[in-house]
Every structure is written in C-alpha cells, then in structure tokens.
Design an enzyme around this catalytic site. Sequence first.
Site, PDB file in Angstrom:
ATOM      1  N   PHE A 118     113.289  74.616  40.130  1.00  0.00           N
ATOM      2  CA  PHE A 118     114.667  74.356  40.540  1.00  0.00           C
ATOM      3  C   PHE A 118     115.028  72.901  40.277  1.00  0.00           C
ATOM      4  O   PHE A 118     114.314  71.984  40.669  1.00  0.00           O
ATOM      5  CB  PHE A 118     114.832  74.657  42.037  1.00  0.00           C
ATOM      6  CG  PHE A 118     116.225  74.419  42.560  1.00  0.00           C
ATOM      7  CD1 PHE A 118     117.298  75.157  42.101  1.00  0.00           C
ATOM      8  CD2 PHE A 118     116.461  73.450  43.529  1.00  0.00           C
ATOM      9  CE1 PHE A 118     118.585  74.951  42.588  1.00  0.00           C
ATOM     10  CE2 PHE A 118     117.742  73.235  44.033  1.00  0.00           C
ATOM     11  CZ  PHE A 118     118.799  73.987  43.553  1.00  0.00           C
ATOM     12  N   TYR A 156     118.168  70.002  40.736  1.00  0.00           N
ATOM     13  CA  TYR A 156     119.405  69.745  41.475  1.00  0.00           C
ATOM     14  C   TYR A 156     119.933  68.331  41.233  1.00  0.00           C
ATOM     15  O   TYR A 156     120.948  67.934  41.798  1.00  0.00           O
ATOM     16  CB  TYR A 156     119.176  69.956  42.980  1.00  0.00           C
ATOM     17  CG  TYR A 156     118.060  69.109  43.550  1.00  0.00           C
ATOM     18  CD1 TYR A 156     118.312  67.856  44.095  1.00  0.00           C
ATOM     19  CD2 TYR A 156     116.741  69.558  43.537  1.00  0.00           C
ATOM     20  CE1 TYR A 156     117.289  67.072  44.606  1.00  0.00           C
ATOM     21  CE2 TYR A 156     115.709  68.791  44.042  1.00  0.00           C
ATOM     22  CZ  TYR A 156     115.988  67.543  44.573  1.00  0.00           C
ATOM     23  OH  TYR A 156     114.969  66.774  45.075  1.00  0.00           O
ATOM     24  N   GLY A 157     119.230  67.573  40.383  1.00  0.00           N
ATOM     25  CA  GLY A 157     119.656  66.221  40.034  1.00  0.00           C
ATOM     26  C   GLY A 157     119.871  66.135  38.532  1.00  0.00           C
ATOM     27  O   GLY A 157     120.594  66.940  37.952  1.00  0.00           O
ATOM     28  N   GLU A 197     108.206  63.349  38.596  1.00  0.00           N
ATOM     29  CA  GLU A 197     108.725  63.504  39.950  1.00  0.00           C
ATOM     30  C   GLU A 197     107.712  63.104  41.020  1.00  0.00           C
ATOM     31  O   GLU A 197     108.083  62.537  42.046  1.00  0.00           O
ATOM     32  CB  GLU A 197     109.166  64.956  40.188  1.00  0.00           C
ATOM     33  CG  GLU A 197     110.105  65.522  39.129  1.00  0.00           C
ATOM     34  CD  GLU A 197     111.463  64.855  39.132  1.00  0.00           C
ATOM     35  OE1 GLU A 197     111.807  64.207  40.135  1.00  0.00           O
ATOM     36  OE2 GLU A 197     112.182  64.972  38.126  1.00  0.00           O
TER      37      GLU A 197
END
Length: 204
Positions: A25, A27-28, A107
């Site tokens: 997923f 989202y940024g 990340e």
Amino acid sequence: MKKINEAIRFNRFDDLSNLEEVWVFGYGSLIWRPVFRHSEKIVGKINGFHRRFYQSDMTYRGTPEYPARVATLLKDPTGKAETYGCAFKLFGKNEISAGIKYLNTREGENGGYSLIVEEFHSCERSPIPVLVYTATRENYYFTGKQPLEELSDIIANASGLTGPNTEYLFRVAEWQREFLPLVEDDHLYELTRMTKEKVVKIEK
C-alpha cells in the site's frame, strides 16, 4: 494474511518472495511515483488510519540541517478514519524480492518506517491484505503533532536529494483530487493551501 504476518513478525522477508503475489500500500510519494516494478495498481483505501505529515525526512526531501516533512499513518482510536492510496501487486519471486528489498531500504533503514499488514478496500475486488509502511511514535524521525502553520513553513523551504518538499506534498494532493474528487481530507488540502501561500511569498 497469516503467512504475511508471520514473515513480517519474525523478519523472514525471504518467505514473502515464496508467495505467488504480495500487495504493497502506498499513500505518499509512491502513489504518483512508484519506483519499483509491479504488475498491477489499484486505487482504494485502508481503514482506521489518518495520514499526517508528522514524519521528518533528512535524505530525500530534506537534509539533516533542515529536515523535511513527509506522510505517515496514525491509528484512529475510533476506527472510523480512512486513508486513500494505491495497492501495488508484486507478482512472482523476482518482483516480490526486488520490491521488498528496495522498500525496506528506502522506508525502513532510511526512513524509520515499520511494516504492518492491513486490509485494502477498493471497488474493483474483495478486500486484500497489503503491506503498509508506517512510522510509530517511537521512531527517531517522528515529530509528533505540529500546527499546520509550522508544517507549511517547513515544507515550503525544505529540499533534498530527490527534490523539494513541496513536490511531495503537492503531488499527493493533486493525485487525490484527480482520482478521488469526492473525498475530503482537511489535513492534506489545508496544508497544501497554506504551503502554496508560503511559496508565493518566498518567490516574491
């Protein structure tokens, strides 16, 4: 989902590459710039989280001297919050292995994010388990809640190896406006508005 949870819990990431497919997923910046190979991309959401710009970045959008602000997810105690983004399908051993290795470095090692598993919901298919990189409050880069006025000042001025902090914020907002025009996000859109005002003042 059980196999994915166990692999993450015990840091057995090689086990993930033995699965037929794994979904991640974003989202940024991943929603508009996925820099890893993937076989499919779906727009949708995960439930129970707020997206907030409470994570500092000293590499990609900022520096150690002037850290940027990028997105992370905060658990909503009511469970009613929704965060929209994209699910990326990694298919086959090579794609999964390369994608997870890249994301764990970018990340995890460089960003302070940790892996969790959540359900991804979309109009296109039944809920699917997705890997989600999110930063806990205990990580070194977590800034805690900051006023939008303060955040907009930081984002308007920060820049790093991959470009200005403003690009990160504005592209996320533009993506959501384009693909999810009916979805409101007060934090994202008000922060974007205030940051644009700061940029105009700087350019003057």
